[in-house]
Motif scaffolding. Structure first.
Motif, short mmCIF file in Angstrom:
data_model
loop_
_atom_site.label_atom_id
_atom_site.label_comp_id
_atom_site.label_asym_id
_atom_site.label_seq_id
_atom_site.Cartn_x
_atom_site.Cartn_y
_atom_site.Cartn_z
N VAL A 108 0.85 -1.20 0.00
CA VAL A 108 0.00 0.00 0.00
C VAL A 108 0.88 1.24 0.00
N ASP A 109 0.25 2.36 -0.28
CA ASP A 109 0.90 3.67 -0.12
C ASP A 109 0.73 4.08 1.34
N PRO A 110 1.81 4.12 2.13
CA PRO A 110 1.63 4.40 3.56
C PRO A 110 1.06 5.79 3.85
N ALA A 111 1.29 6.74 2.96
CA ALA A 111 0.78 8.09 3.19
C ALA A 111 -0.74 8.12 3.22
N ALA A 112 -1.38 7.13 2.60
CA ALA A 112 -2.85 7.08 2.62
C ALA A 112 -3.39 6.65 3.97
N HIS A 113 -2.53 6.11 4.83
CA HIS A 113 -2.95 5.61 6.14
C HIS A 113 -2.46 6.48 7.30
N VAL A 114 -1.43 7.28 7.09
CA VAL A 114 -0.82 8.06 8.18
C VAL A 114 -0.72 9.52 7.76
N PRO A 115 -1.64 10.37 8.22
CA PRO A 115 -1.54 11.80 7.92
C PRO A 115 -0.24 12.37 8.47
N GLY A 116 0.40 13.22 7.70
CA GLY A 116 1.63 13.86 8.17
C GLY A 116 2.86 13.00 8.05
N LEU A 117 2.76 11.87 7.35
CA LEU A 117 3.92 11.00 7.17
C LEU A 117 4.96 11.69 6.29
N ARG A 118 6.20 11.65 6.71
CA ARG A 118 7.26 12.30 5.95
C ARG A 118 7.50 11.53 4.65
N PRO A 119 7.84 12.25 3.57
CA PRO A 119 7.83 11.65 2.23
C PRO A 119 8.81 10.51 2.02
N GLU A 120 9.90 10.46 2.79
CA GLU A 120 10.87 9.38 2.57
C GLU A 120 10.32 8.01 2.97
N VAL A 277 9.49 10.48 11.49
CA VAL A 277 8.49 9.73 10.73
C VAL A 277 7.29 10.60 10.35
N VAL A 278 6.82 11.41 11.29
CA VAL A 278 5.64 12.25 11.07
C VAL A 278 5.96 13.70 11.44
N ASP A 279 5.14 14.61 10.94
CA ASP A 279 5.37 16.03 11.23
C ASP A 279 4.57 16.52 12.44
N TRP A 280 4.10 15.59 13.29
CA TRP A 280 3.36 15.99 14.49
C TRP A 280 4.33 16.53 15.55
N ARG A 281 3.81 17.41 16.39
CA ARG A 281 4.60 17.95 17.49
C ARG A 281 4.25 17.20 18.78
N VAL A 282 5.26 16.77 19.52
CA VAL A 282 5.04 16.10 20.80
C VAL A 282 4.83 17.16 21.87
N GLU A 283 3.64 17.20 22.44
CA GLU A 283 3.31 18.19 23.46
C GLU A 283 3.70 17.73 24.86
N ALA A 284 3.56 16.44 25.14
CA ALA A 284 3.87 15.96 26.49
C ALA A 284 4.08 14.46 26.49
N VAL A 285 4.96 14.02 27.36
CA VAL A 285 5.09 12.60 27.69
C VAL A 285 4.24 12.37 28.93
N GLU A 286 3.10 11.70 28.77
CA GLU A 286 2.16 11.57 29.87
C GLU A 286 2.45 10.35 30.75
N ARG A 287 3.01 9.31 30.16
CA ARG A 287 3.39 8.11 30.92
C ARG A 287 4.61 7.50 30.28
#
Length: 359
Positions: A108-120, A277-287
């Motif tokens: 599959v094309d992984p970008a279709a399953h994971v929003p914000g996936l980096r192109p590499e 892997v993704v362009d999300w920002r980590v806001e907190a480590v909760e556990r």
């Protein structure tokens, strides 16, 4: 009282085996902690994947699927194996390893399953059967079934000594003495230590630390996100309630058997890998937590009687797949232990025997 079978360890392996034995034998579960499941069972990443653990484990996982589905322990999730251009050979190996097994895998094309996936990250293999697994409910139900069948569960009962005398085992525990005809080593990270107490040669069951973190990210983990695993083995992550993410750097650090804790370095490595892997920002480590995954030298589980010491049965080396294989592994172990019943269809018990380590 003298029992037919003493099982050391009341985590998933010991509890599921006791439940599978049912009323066919008098069973005692000997648990070192104040409650069962404090170590590997209680620290699971809680997913069921037919490819996890590789081809040696897959028959036990697949054979466990019907019981887990019928019991309501699985919730659909799906798994996406992703890779970069340099991982093309690993993609081919994954597809080849499971060809003809009945495990459904497709490119599959992984970008279709994971929003914000980096192109590499352009390579993807979809495993639709992967599911969440309700570990706590499964373990509790096994313990309840074992108790209903008459099994006794001893807690705060760390094994201190084991001696075989006159065809039976004499066990000293912190909760008092136990006598049993057969001794089952389902002690997880402590499996080799229990064996040595019983005068059995260890087989090299090695505990490895695995780190997990729960993150809050921006954006939150998207609805419908699957379990995502690096085909090169550098990480996996999966969505949890409230838009949270469970992430591991897939670390395997050898450890002594202990109440393991996470290292800050491994937490930092996990976050660094996610951000690549993704362009999300980590806001907190909760556990953050860690568990011990215990492997035999060939990384396949070990079930069966010891070749040299009578009455000693191995139920060890389940790695990180002891929960997802529990129904089939317990049925197989019970059949081998008692000498009756059938091994689950599609499972070759011989590939898991301890004799493969004999010199």
């Amino acid at each position: 009282m003298t029992y037919d079978i003493a099982i050391v360890g009341a985590g998933m392996a010991g509890a599921s085996l006791a439940a599978a034995i049912g009323r066919r034998a008098r069973v005692v579960l000997i648990e070192a902690e104040d409650m069962p499941g404090r170590h590997a069972t209680g620290r699971s990443a809680a997913f069921w994947s037919e490819t996890y653990g590789g081809p040696a484990v897959q028959p036990l996982t697949t054979a466990s699927g019907p019981a887990l589905h019928e019991g309501g322990y699985l919730t659909p999730l799906g798994s996406l194996h992703i890779g970069r251009a340099e991982d093309a050979d690993r993609v081919e190996r994954l597809l080849s390893d499971f060809a003809g097994t009945g495990v459904a895998l497709s490119r599959v094309d992984p970008a279709a399953h994971v929003p914000g996936l980096r192109p590499e990250w352009r390579l993807g293999v979809w495993e639709p059967s992967c599911a969440y697994i309700d570990v706590a409910a499964l373990h509790a139900d096994y313990l309840a079934a074992a108790k209903t069948a008459g099994a006794v569960v001893m807690t705060d009962a760390a094994l201190l000594r084991a001696e075989r005398r006159d065809g039976a085992w004499r066990l000293d525990t912190r909760a008092g003495p136990v006598a049993a005809t057969l001794l089952v080593d389902a002690a997880g990270a402590w499996a080799d230590r229990v064996a040595e107490m019983a005068g059995v040669a260890p087989i090299g069951i090695t505990p490895y630390r695995r780190t997990m973190v729960q993150l809050r990210t921006d954006p939150p983990a998207p609805a419908g996100l699957p379990h995502v695993v690096d085909i090169a083995g550098g990480f996996y992550f999966k969505p949890e309630a409230g838009g949270r993410l469970w992430l591991t750097p897939h670390d395997e650090t050898p450890s002594v058997a202990c109440d393991i804790a996470p290292e800050e370095w491994d937490v930092a490595v996990a976050i660094d890998r996610l951000e690549k892997v993704v362009d999300w920002r980590v806001e907190a480590v909760e556990r953050r937590w860690a568990g011990l995954r215990s492997f035999a030298p060939d990384r396949a589980p070990v079930y069966g009687y010891d070749a040299k010491v009578p009455g000693f049965f191995w139920c060890a080396g389940q790695g990180g797949f002891g929960i997802q294989t529990a129904p089939a592994a317990a049925a197989m172990a019970a059949a081998l232990l008692l000498g009756d019943g059938d091994v689950p269809e599609g499972v070759d018990a011989g590939r898991y025997g301890v004799e493969r380590f004999s010199v």
